[in-house]
Motif scaffolding. Structure first.
Motif, PDB file in Angstrom:
ATOM      1  N   GLY A 252     -38.945  10.489 -10.411  1.00  0.00           N
ATOM      2  CA  GLY A 252     -39.045  11.444 -11.289  1.00  0.00           C
ATOM      3  C   GLY A 252     -37.950  11.336 -12.271  1.00  0.00           C
ATOM      4  N   PHE A 253     -37.240  10.242 -12.503  1.00  0.00           N
ATOM      5  CA  PHE A 253     -36.106  10.227 -13.575  1.00  0.00           C
ATOM      6  C   PHE A 253     -36.626   9.598 -14.790  1.00  0.00           C
ATOM      7  CE2 PHE A 253     -34.013  10.443  -9.424  1.00  0.00           C
ATOM      8  CZ  PHE A 253     -33.141  11.423  -9.838  1.00  0.00           C
ATOM      9  N   ARG A 254     -36.117  10.135 -15.923  1.00  0.00           N
ATOM     10  CA  ARG A 254     -36.444   9.307 -17.161  1.00  0.00           C
ATOM     11  C   ARG A 254     -35.006   9.262 -18.057  1.00  0.00           C
ATOM     12  NH1 ARG A 254     -40.433   9.216 -14.771  1.00  0.00           N
ATOM     13  NH2 ARG A 254     -42.667   9.434 -15.456  1.00  0.00           N
ATOM     14  N   LYS A 255     -34.889   8.462 -18.833  1.00  0.00           N
ATOM     15  CA  LYS A 255     -33.789   8.835 -19.801  1.00  0.00           C
ATOM     16  C   LYS A 255     -32.426   8.598 -19.329  1.00  0.00           C
ATOM     17  CE  LYS A 255     -36.258  10.700 -23.548  1.00  0.00           C
ATOM     18  NZ  LYS A 255     -36.379  11.896 -24.711  1.00  0.00           N
ATOM     19  N   THR A 256     -32.321   7.745 -18.123  1.00  0.00           N
ATOM     20  CA  THR A 256     -31.205   7.721 -17.553  1.00  0.00           C
ATOM     21  C   THR A 256     -30.282   6.407 -18.047  1.00  0.00           C
ATOM     22  OG1 THR A 256     -32.066   6.033 -15.906  1.00  0.00           O
ATOM     23  CG2 THR A 256     -32.229   8.485 -15.643  1.00  0.00           C
ATOM     24  N   ARG A 257     -28.895   6.701 -17.489  1.00  0.00           N
ATOM     25  CA  ARG A 257     -27.796   5.497 -17.745  1.00  0.00           C
ATOM     26  C   ARG A 257     -28.200   4.307 -16.712  1.00  0.00           C
ATOM     27  NH1 ARG A 257     -22.423   8.437 -18.307  1.00  0.00           N
ATOM     28  NH2 ARG A 257     -23.237   9.344 -16.268  1.00  0.00           N
ATOM     29  N   SER A 258     -28.017   3.065 -16.815  1.00  0.00           N
ATOM     30  CA  SER A 258     -28.237   2.134 -15.855  1.00  0.00           C
ATOM     31  C   SER A 258     -27.223   1.270 -15.642  1.00  0.00           C
ATOM     32  CB  SER A 258     -29.526   1.395 -16.323  1.00  0.00           C
ATOM     33  OG  SER A 258     -29.166   0.456 -17.690  1.00  0.00           O
ATOM     34  N   PHE A 259     -27.425   0.040 -15.122  1.00  0.00           N
ATOM     35  CA  PHE A 259     -26.402  -1.127 -15.021  1.00  0.00           C
ATOM     36  C   PHE A 259     -26.041  -1.707 -16.397  1.00  0.00           C
ATOM     37  CE2 PHE A 259     -25.070  -5.284 -13.477  1.00  0.00           C
ATOM     38  CZ  PHE A 259     -24.254  -4.763 -12.480  1.00  0.00           C
ATOM     39  N   TYR A 260     -27.045  -1.422 -17.288  1.00  0.00           N
ATOM     40  CA  TYR A 260     -26.503  -2.152 -18.924  1.00  0.00           C
ATOM     41  C   TYR A 260     -25.373  -1.334 -19.406  1.00  0.00           C
ATOM     42  CZ  TYR A 260     -26.444  -2.614 -23.750  1.00  0.00           C
ATOM     43  OH  TYR A 260     -26.147  -2.671 -25.166  1.00  0.00           O
ATOM     44  N   GLU A 261     -25.353   0.043 -19.025  1.00  0.00           N
ATOM     45  CA  GLU A 261     -24.387   0.949 -19.577  1.00  0.00           C
ATOM     46  C   GLU A 261     -22.888   0.645 -18.765  1.00  0.00           C
ATOM     47  OE1 GLU A 261     -27.970   2.868 -20.988  1.00  0.00           O
ATOM     48  OE2 GLU A 261     -27.120   2.074 -19.182  1.00  0.00           O
ATOM     49  N   LEU A 262     -23.079   0.338 -17.637  1.00  0.00           N
ATOM     50  CA  LEU A 262     -21.816  -0.005 -16.684  1.00  0.00           C
ATOM     51  C   LEU A 262     -21.153  -1.340 -17.365  1.00  0.00           C
ATOM     52  CD1 LEU A 262     -19.917   0.470 -14.369  1.00  0.00           C
ATOM     53  CD2 LEU A 262     -21.453  -0.823 -12.938  1.00  0.00           C
ATOM     54  N   LEU A 263     -22.009  -2.364 -17.494  1.00  0.00           N
ATOM     55  CA  LEU A 263     -21.467  -3.559 -18.154  1.00  0.00           C
ATOM     56  C   LEU A 263     -21.068  -3.500 -19.548  1.00  0.00           C
ATOM     57  CD1 LEU A 263     -23.605  -6.509 -16.393  1.00  0.00           C
ATOM     58  CD2 LEU A 263     -21.570  -5.451 -15.651  1.00  0.00           C
ATOM     59  N   ASN A 264     -21.743  -2.948 -20.221  1.00  0.00           N
ATOM     60  CA  ASN A 264     -21.384  -2.601 -21.608  1.00  0.00           C
ATOM     61  C   ASN A 264     -20.083  -1.540 -21.865  1.00  0.00           C
ATOM     62  OD1 ASN A 264     -22.132  -3.358 -24.371  1.00  0.00           O
ATOM     63  ND2 ASN A 264     -22.918  -1.262 -24.680  1.00  0.00           N
ATOM     64  N   ARG A 265     -19.663  -1.169 -20.764  1.00  0.00           N
ATOM     65  CA  ARG A 265     -18.301  -0.329 -20.454  1.00  0.00           C
ATOM     66  C   ARG A 265     -18.688   1.266 -21.240  1.00  0.00           C
ATOM     67  NH1 ARG A 265     -13.728  -4.738 -21.774  1.00  0.00           N
ATOM     68  NH2 ARG A 265     -14.224  -6.165 -20.064  1.00  0.00           N
ATOM     69  N   GLU A 266     -19.787   1.685 -21.189  1.00  0.00           N
ATOM     70  CA  GLU A 266     -20.146   3.199 -21.559  1.00  0.00           C
ATOM     71  C   GLU A 266     -19.820   3.921 -20.438  1.00  0.00           C
ATOM     72  OE1 GLU A 266     -23.970   3.310 -23.417  1.00  0.00           O
ATOM     73  OE2 GLU A 266     -23.839   1.431 -24.182  1.00  0.00           O
ATOM     74  N   VAL A 267     -19.667   3.466 -19.361  1.00  0.00           N
ATOM     75  CA  VAL A 267     -19.210   4.280 -18.269  1.00  0.00           C
ATOM     76  C   VAL A 267     -18.139   3.188 -17.654  1.00  0.00           C
ATOM     77  CG1 VAL A 267     -21.324   5.847 -17.872  1.00  0.00           C
ATOM     78  CG2 VAL A 267     -21.055   3.295 -16.767  1.00  0.00           C
ATOM     79  N   LYS A 268     -17.267   4.203 -16.744  1.00  0.00           N
ATOM     80  CA  LYS A 268     -16.081   3.566 -16.237  1.00  0.00           C
ATOM     81  C   LYS A 268     -16.338   2.715 -14.808  1.00  0.00           C
ATOM     82  CE  LYS A 268     -12.786   6.047 -18.311  1.00  0.00           C
ATOM     83  NZ  LYS A 268     -11.333   7.135 -18.355  1.00  0.00           N
ATOM     84  N   GLU A 269     -17.163   3.553 -14.021  1.00  0.00           N
ATOM     85  CA  GLU A 269     -17.298   2.972 -12.793  1.00  0.00           C
ATOM     86  C   GLU A 269     -18.936   3.047 -12.534  1.00  0.00           C
ATOM     87  OE1 GLU A 269     -14.999   5.149  -9.848  1.00  0.00           O
ATOM     88  OE2 GLU A 269     -13.141   4.747 -10.816  1.00  0.00           O
ATOM     89  N   ILE A 270     -19.358   2.206 -11.469  1.00  0.00           N
ATOM     90  CA  ILE A 270     -20.641   2.082 -11.071  1.00  0.00           C
ATOM     91  C   ILE A 270     -21.048   3.531 -10.462  1.00  0.00           C
ATOM     92  CG2 ILE A 270     -20.236   1.508  -8.606  1.00  0.00           C
ATOM     93  CD1 ILE A 270     -22.740  -0.344  -8.916  1.00  0.00           C
ATOM     94  N   ARG A 271     -20.189   4.520  -9.580  1.00  0.00           N
ATOM     95  CA  ARG A 271     -20.567   5.715  -9.277  1.00  0.00           C
ATOM     96  C   ARG A 271     -20.865   6.640 -10.450  1.00  0.00           C
ATOM     97  NH1 ARG A 271     -15.926   3.791  -7.145  1.00  0.00           N
ATOM     98  NH2 ARG A 271     -15.673   3.566  -4.782  1.00  0.00           N
TER      99      ARG A 271
END
Length: 303
Positions: free
Chosen positions: A106-125
């Motif tokens: 049921g999820f749409r338009k979420t962040r993913s592993f890409y954003e993590l490796l692209n450093r758009e988010v700090k931690e996998i959590r």
């Protein structure tokens, strides 16, 4: 019942009828510690605990088959839900660009592993989502995941990207289940390297069996470079009424023997209905044949 040694914290599964008194003195097989389990009158005799439960067994499970249409994503979702219903804390990892697992939850338009490796988010959590189902979380996928292959495929040790990130949170979950695309490339290699157990779903047809052979060959290569990974073959969408499926089923059993899951997932119209209403089969019809079989598979894998 489960007994935990009060010295080394080793866990054991003990049949309920063994402790037939108010309490029993026991001895840990691992550290030889003696301790009492619900006993009012201590005795010199003790029961030796030997059947140790390892909390690390099958912690990270990857679902993979090069052949599509074998209920790979369906099995990943419903096995995870079945484990969660047993009280296990489970993380689903959608490592497929198509993001079917993410959409089924049921999820749409979420962040993913890409954003993590692209450093758009700090931690996998920061990209893990809590689903509406108890004990079940999701590391989602999105269309940007397609850029990972182009950006990192030529990078040294690219196949360890997922494993290295999951190590940061692995101890927070009883099980992590990874869904993969129907191909052997960047995403699947990362998922295989991250896993301790690979489940290869297969229908009873020739091309699906070929996909199983390819995965098993890759796992042999991984073992050759000191990556300790097991694999199990899971028969899905089985229709015993068809002669061709019965014949291929027998061939699979002869070929893989103990590498075959005891549980078989049969063809079930209720499963298709659950997809239409966007629910795991256990929450659509927990008494259906496939719901009971995925619950049996969860018990088989969780010991």
């Amino acid at each position: 019942m489960i007994i935990t040694c009060d010295n080394c914290r080793t866990r054991y599964k003990v049949a309920d009828d063994i402790i037939n008194k108010p309490a029993l003195k026991v001895r840990c097989h691992k550290c030889n510690n003696r301790f009492t389990v619900y006993k009012n009158d201590p005795s010199d005799d003790s029961f030796l605990l030997q059947d140790e439960i390892s909390p690390d067994d099958h912690r990270i499970i990857t679902m993979s088959n090069q052949k599509g249409g074998v209920a790979k994503t369906t099995s990943c979702l419903n096995l995870a839900v079945a484990l969660a219903r047993m009280g296990k804390k489970v993380l689903l990892v959608d490592f497929d660009v198509q993001a079917n697992l993410t959409m089924l939850l049921g999820f749409r338009k979420t962040r993913s592993f890409y954003e993590l490796l692209n450093r758009e988010v700090k931690e996998i959590r920061d990209i893990i989502l809590h689903t509406k189902y108890p004990n079940l979380s999701l590391l989602p996928s999105n269309s940007k995941m397609a850029l990972l292959k182009k950006r990192y495929l030529a990078q040294h040790n690219f196949e360890y990207l997922l494993r290295n990130r999951l190590q940061e949170i692995e101890k927070n979950y009883d099980h992590i289940l990874i869904d993969t695309p129907p191909s052997i490339e960047f995403f699947t290699l990362n998922a295989l390297i991250a896993a301790q157990l690979v489940i290869v779903p297969t229908t009873c047809e020739y091309l699906s069996m070929h996909g199983v052979s390819q995965i098993s060959e890759i796992i042999k290569v991984l073992r050759g470079v000191d990556h300790d990974v097991e694999y199990k073959v899971l028969i899905t969408m089985y229709d015993a009424k068809k002669t061709s499926e019965r014949v291929i089923n027998e061939k699979i059993r002869r070929k893989y023997g103990t590498m075959l899951c005891n549980t078989v997932i049969e063809l079930d119209d209720k499963m298709q209905e659950s997809h239409i209403v966007n629910l795991p089969i256990q929450y659509y019809d927990e008494k259906s044949r496939s719901a009971e079989q995925y619950q049996a598979l969860a018990r088989e894998l969780a010991g």
